[in-house]
Design an enzyme around this catalytic site. Structure first.
Site, PDB file in Angstrom:
ATOM      1  N   PHE B 144       0.737  -1.170  -0.043  1.00  0.00           N
ATOM      2  CA  PHE B 144       0.060  -0.013   0.030  1.00  0.00           C
ATOM      3  C   PHE B 144       0.907   1.266   0.008  1.00  0.00           C
ATOM      4  O   PHE B 144       1.869   1.404   0.872  1.00  0.00           O
ATOM      5  CB  PHE B 144      -0.798   0.182   1.257  1.00  0.00           C
ATOM      6  N   LYS B 194       9.825   3.106   6.628  1.00  0.00           N
ATOM      7  CA  LYS B 194       9.143   3.556   8.131  1.00  0.00           C
ATOM      8  C   LYS B 194       9.845   2.741   9.134  1.00  0.00           C
ATOM      9  O   LYS B 194      10.118   3.353  10.449  1.00  0.00           O
ATOM     10  CB  LYS B 194       7.804   3.117   8.089  1.00  0.00           C
ATOM     11  N   MET B 513       0.048  32.757 -23.595  1.00  0.00           N
ATOM     12  CA  MET B 513       1.635  32.433 -24.005  1.00  0.00           C
ATOM     13  C   MET B 513       1.440  31.508 -25.251  1.00  0.00           C
ATOM     14  O   MET B 513       2.028  31.572 -26.236  1.00  0.00           O
ATOM     15  CB  MET B 513       2.372  32.116 -23.169  1.00  0.00           C
TER      16      MET B 513
HETATM   17  C1  LIG Z   1       2.533  22.760 -15.900  1.00  0.00           C
HETATM   18  C2  LIG Z   1       2.739  23.207 -17.249  1.00  0.00           C
HETATM   19  N1  LIG Z   1       1.426  22.929 -18.150  1.00  0.00           N
HETATM   20  C3  LIG Z   1       1.652  23.608 -19.466  1.00  0.00           C
HETATM   21  C4  LIG Z   1       2.447  24.529 -19.726  1.00  0.00           C
HETATM   22  C5  LIG Z   1       2.582  25.164 -21.311  1.00  0.00           C
HETATM   23  N2  LIG Z   1       2.256  26.327 -21.098  1.00  0.00           N
HETATM   24  C6  LIG Z   1       3.199  27.245 -21.150  1.00  0.00           C
HETATM   25  S1  LIG Z   1       2.605  28.988 -20.764  1.00  0.00           S
HETATM   26  C7  LIG Z   1       1.093  28.483 -20.740  1.00  0.00           C
HETATM   27  C8  LIG Z   1      -0.290  29.228 -20.625  1.00  0.00           C
HETATM   28  C9  LIG Z   1      -0.063  30.125 -19.316  1.00  0.00           C
HETATM   29  O1  LIG Z   1      -1.233  30.689 -19.030  1.00  0.00           O
HETATM   30  P1  LIG Z   1      -1.337  31.852 -17.907  1.00  0.00           P
HETATM   31  O2  LIG Z   1      -0.822  31.226 -16.497  1.00  0.00           O
HETATM   32  O3  LIG Z   1      -2.679  32.346 -17.918  1.00  0.00           O
HETATM   33  O4  LIG Z   1      -0.366  32.960 -18.321  1.00  0.00           O
HETATM   34  P2  LIG Z   1      -0.364  33.818 -19.816  1.00  0.00           P
HETATM   35  O5  LIG Z   1       0.366  33.402 -20.778  1.00  0.00           O
HETATM   36  O6  LIG Z   1      -2.041  33.960 -19.983  1.00  0.00           O
HETATM   37  O7  LIG Z   1       0.049  34.847 -18.956  1.00  0.00           O
HETATM   38  C10 LIG Z   1       0.852  27.084 -20.826  1.00  0.00           C
HETATM   39  C11 LIG Z   1      -0.287  26.223 -20.937  1.00  0.00           C
HETATM   40  C12 LIG Z   1       3.333  24.784 -18.916  1.00  0.00           C
HETATM   41  N3  LIG Z   1       4.387  25.805 -18.877  1.00  0.00           N
HETATM   42  N4  LIG Z   1       3.491  24.149 -17.531  1.00  0.00           N
END
Ligand SMILES: Cc1ncc(C[n+]2csc(CCOP(=O)(O)OP(=O)(O)O)c2C)c(N)n1
Ligand SMILES: [Mg+2]
Lengths: 92, 621
Positions: B144, B194, B513
């Site tokens: 587990f 443990k 982004m």
């Molecule tokens: C854990 C994770 N999943 C996916 C990505 C791919 N990724 C890079 S930037 C982004 C968008 C981020 O969105 P947000 O936090 O709203 O930032 P914004 O670009 O809108 O300022 C994604 C999905 C990542 N960097 N990290």
């Protein structure tokens, strides 16, 4: 180009996994791998054959040297034509 | 203020024996004693069956050693998810230079730590993760909550120990700290079954594991002195250079070398650009500073890289966000010098003409002495004038006339208050890049961002950890609406522990982004990145979690006043800013592009025609 690596390793749990995992993670194919104990039971000797460029060898050797349980790494490489090797070059 | 890392040599046996040497202690009590000895003042973790003995020992330690003010000497901070604990430990480490410690249970507790451990490895952050494990008798039986933590973490961490012999526990833990902080720092995982936690053991007080290979290499690196010949070759090349440039990375901060860098750069008049990880390693408001280079670096820093004839890489590794096309990076550099603590980084990506492997601070001080002693006094005034013109003509800018709130204006408004003195953490995405571009960074360890891994969800827990490291500092999490949701459970951690953290969500209703890339490379098809139909109400969420100051800002004319009020609030404050969803991050050096092909966007003047991307770029990342 074929290269043979001689790796002296502390005989710790997971040490072999770390070496093999490093090669896998860095996309470096291992052709053969043998592990033997040395006169010191705390130390194993890994003999590993891989192929790849000199640059790949150099990078993977440097990365191997960063593994905590690695004591020493030496290499032997075929120089020249793979079919008709001219000589063996070794590097520390 | 940057804590120097202890040198790597194995510490000699202490003069006086440990006060508890010879005592019979349980494995769990030994864990606590080592944490105390190593200077650990706060732990982050979530409980569970396989770690119960250690949690009990922490409880007893805190109860027995309450401070005069009633506070615990080593509080255990409980996150919403172990990933939060990992990033809190990393945030503490990044803000202080100390080893951050997370303590979790076996199986899911440990696997929830994989992402922060990998993140710390990728950014060279010293961390220790202590994981409970099933008893040694059950190892390998699919028990587990058993997970092969040593296997999983071996691929992610600097090193992993699975303690199967109870007698090795003490030496292992002490050695784990040593490995985490020495050389190129990184995370170390110690997996403790443990029964080992419950074993009664004689406490030695000083023992360490023999790791002769690692220590010998470390000693060789630590003692590697820059010889006169090497210094002379460096200064001969510098004397021939007319446009030298320092390219400084996170290694400057890890090495505690920012003061040495300042001395070096100002003495010889060499301009400095830093990587994302290097921000704060050199005061960005200094006349010699060019701020950040790379994919979203300033146009003038990237032009300087194009123009320089001598490049000095300090604790920087030419990664693909900086040198997307290594062959065309710094194309006019006649001479490239590199100093790094990690031999594997030398010429890994780009061949260099001169290098030194060793601690950066000592190397810079050595070069400085050599140059000073020989009266090196190069005249780079033409280059300085050239760069001043680049800074003036290609300054960062954005759509200042828009009726919508521009994210860059939000950062500028906060920066007018903080002036480079606040600790800033971020999520990952556009907001991260705007924060990197528009904040001033005046000192190291004020910029906490997931650089190499780019892990969304980093910002909030990292800020929490930083606030524990620096209780009196102003800590601000600049987050994205997507990123903050990844660890939104930690909002309640902020208020539960009474932290005065400031959180800003730059809400562009989606993964900005990714949308930027979809606009550029996928004809604007916003697959899975538009959140306009989602129901999330951040204001209600923050209120529900007990934030005393919560606000959604939607009107541009209220920006200045609201920022002032937000920062003035003494306790936890949450500000959501509805920003222009179409705002882009510029400049941009596209994936697989050289700096000559940089796009500066609509608001930053471009120097020459950029070759518009016609090549297939969709498979570049
Ligand atoms: C854990 C994770 N999943 C996916 C990505 C791919 N990724 C890079 S930037 C982004 C968008 C981020 O969105 P947000 O936090 O709203 O930032 P914004 O670009 O809108 O300022 C994604 C999905 C990542 N960097 N990290
Ligand atoms: Mg967003």
């Amino acid at each position: 180009m074929k290269h043979t690596l001689f790796i002296l390793l502390q005989n710790e749990s997971g040490a072999l996994l770390r070496v093999a995992g490093l090669f896998a993670a860095r996309h470096c194919n291992i052709d053969t791998l043998t592990v033997a104990t040395t006169h010191d039971p705390a130390i194993s000797q890994l003999t590993l054959v891989m192929h790849g460029s000199a640059a790949l060898l150099e990078q993977v050797v440097r990365q191997t040297r960063k593994l905590v349980d690695v004591l020493d790494v030496n290499t032997l490489s075929l120089v020249g034509d793979e079919q008709r090797p001219m000589a063996l070059a070794s590097s520390a | 203020m940057n804590l120097p890392l202890p040198t790597a040599a194995p510490s000699p046996a202490p003069e006086a024996p440990h006060p508890r040497a010879g005592e019979q202690l349980s494995g769990a009590d030994i864990v606590v004693q080592i944490l105390v000895d190593e200077g650990c003042e706060v732990l982050f973790g979530y409980s569970g069956g396989a770690i119960l003995p250690v949690y009990d020992a922490i409880f007893r330690h805190n109860a027995q050693h309450l401070r005069a003010d009633g506070s615990e000497p080593m509080p255990l901070i409980v996150p919403a998810n172990e990933q939060g604990a990992g990033f809190m430990a990393a945030g503490l480490a990044r803000a202080s230079g100390k080893v951050g410690v997370a303590v979790v249970t076996s199986g899911p507790g440990a696997t929830n730590l994989v992402t922060p451990i990998r993140d710390a490895m990728a950014d060279s952050v010293p961390m220790l993760a202590i994981c409970g494990q099933v008893p040694t008798s059950a190892l390998g039986s699919d028990a587990f909550q058993e997970a092969p933590v040593a296997n999983i973490m071996a691929s992610c961490a600097k090193h992993v120990f699975l303690v199967t012999e109870a007698e090795q526990l003490e030496a292992t833990l002490r050695t784990a700290f040593e490995i985490a902080r020495s050389g190129r720092p990184g995370p170390v995982v110690v997996d403790i079954p443990k029964n080992v936690q419950n074993a009664m053991l004689r406490f030695d007080g000083a023992c360490r594991l023999p790791i002769p290979g690692y220590r010998a290499r470390l000693r060789a690196t630590a003692q590697a002195q820059l010889g006169d010949d090497a210094c002379a070759r460096f200064f001969t090349a510098l004397a021939q250079a007319r446009r030298p440039l320092i390219y400084a990375g996170g290694g400057v901060i890890a090495a505690g070398a920012s003061t040495a860098l300042h001395e070096f750069a100002t003495t010889f008049g060499i301009p400095v650009t830093t990587t994302l990880m290097g921000l704060g390693g050199f005061d960005t408001t200094h006349p010699l500073a060019l701020h950040m280079l790379g994919m979203h670096g300033t146009a003038y820093a990237n032009y300087a890289v194009e123009d320089c004839d001598f490049l000095i890489a300090l604790g920087a590794r030419f990664d693909d966000r900086v040198a997307g096309v290594p062959a065309r990076f710094a194309p006019r550099a006649q001479f490239i010098a590199q100093i790094d603590i990690d031999a594997a980084e030398v010429s890994k990506v780009k061949a260099v003409d001169w290098h030194h492997v060793g601690p950066l601070r000592g190397a810079l001080e050595r070069l400085l002495r050599h140059g000073r002693a020989r009266g090196a006094h190069p005249d780079f005034s033409d280059w300085h004038a050239h760069l001043a013109a680049l800074k003036r003509d290609h300054a960062l800018d954005f759509d200042r006339d828009s009726v919508l709130i521009q994210p860059q204006a939000v950062i500028e408004a906060i920066n007018r208050h903080t002036r480079g003195r606040a600790i800033i953490s971020t999520g990952v995405g556009q907001h991260q890049m705007w924060a990197a571009q528009y904040f001033d960074f005046r000192a190291p360890r004020h910029w906490l961002t997931s650089g190499s891994m780019g892990t969304m969800g980093f910002g909030l827990p990292a800020a929490i950890g930083a606030q524990f490291a620096r209780p009196d500092a102003l800590v601000i999490d600049i987050d994205g609406d997507g990123s903050i949701r990844m660890n939104l459970g930690e909002l309640e951690t902020v208020t539960s522990y009474g932290l005065p953290l400031k959180i800003v969500v730059l809400n562009n209703v989606g993964d900005g982004m990714v949308r930027q890339w979809q606009k550029l490379f996928f004809d604007g098809r916003f697959s899975a990145t538009d959140r306009s139909l989602r129901r999330k109400d951040f204001v209600m969420a923050a209120q529900a979690d007990g934030f005393g100051w919560v606000r959604r800002l939607e009107r541009k004319d209220e920006l200045e006043a609201v920022i002032g009020e937000f920062l003035a609030h003494p306790g936890a404050a949450f500000l959501e800013v509805m920003i222009d969803p179409d705002a882009g991050v510029y400049p941009m050096v596209g994936p697989g592009k050289s700096y000559a092909q940089m796009i500066t966007g609509p608001f930053i003047a471009e120097r020459n025609e950029s070759a518009i991307a016609s090549a297939q770029t969709a498979d570049m990342f």
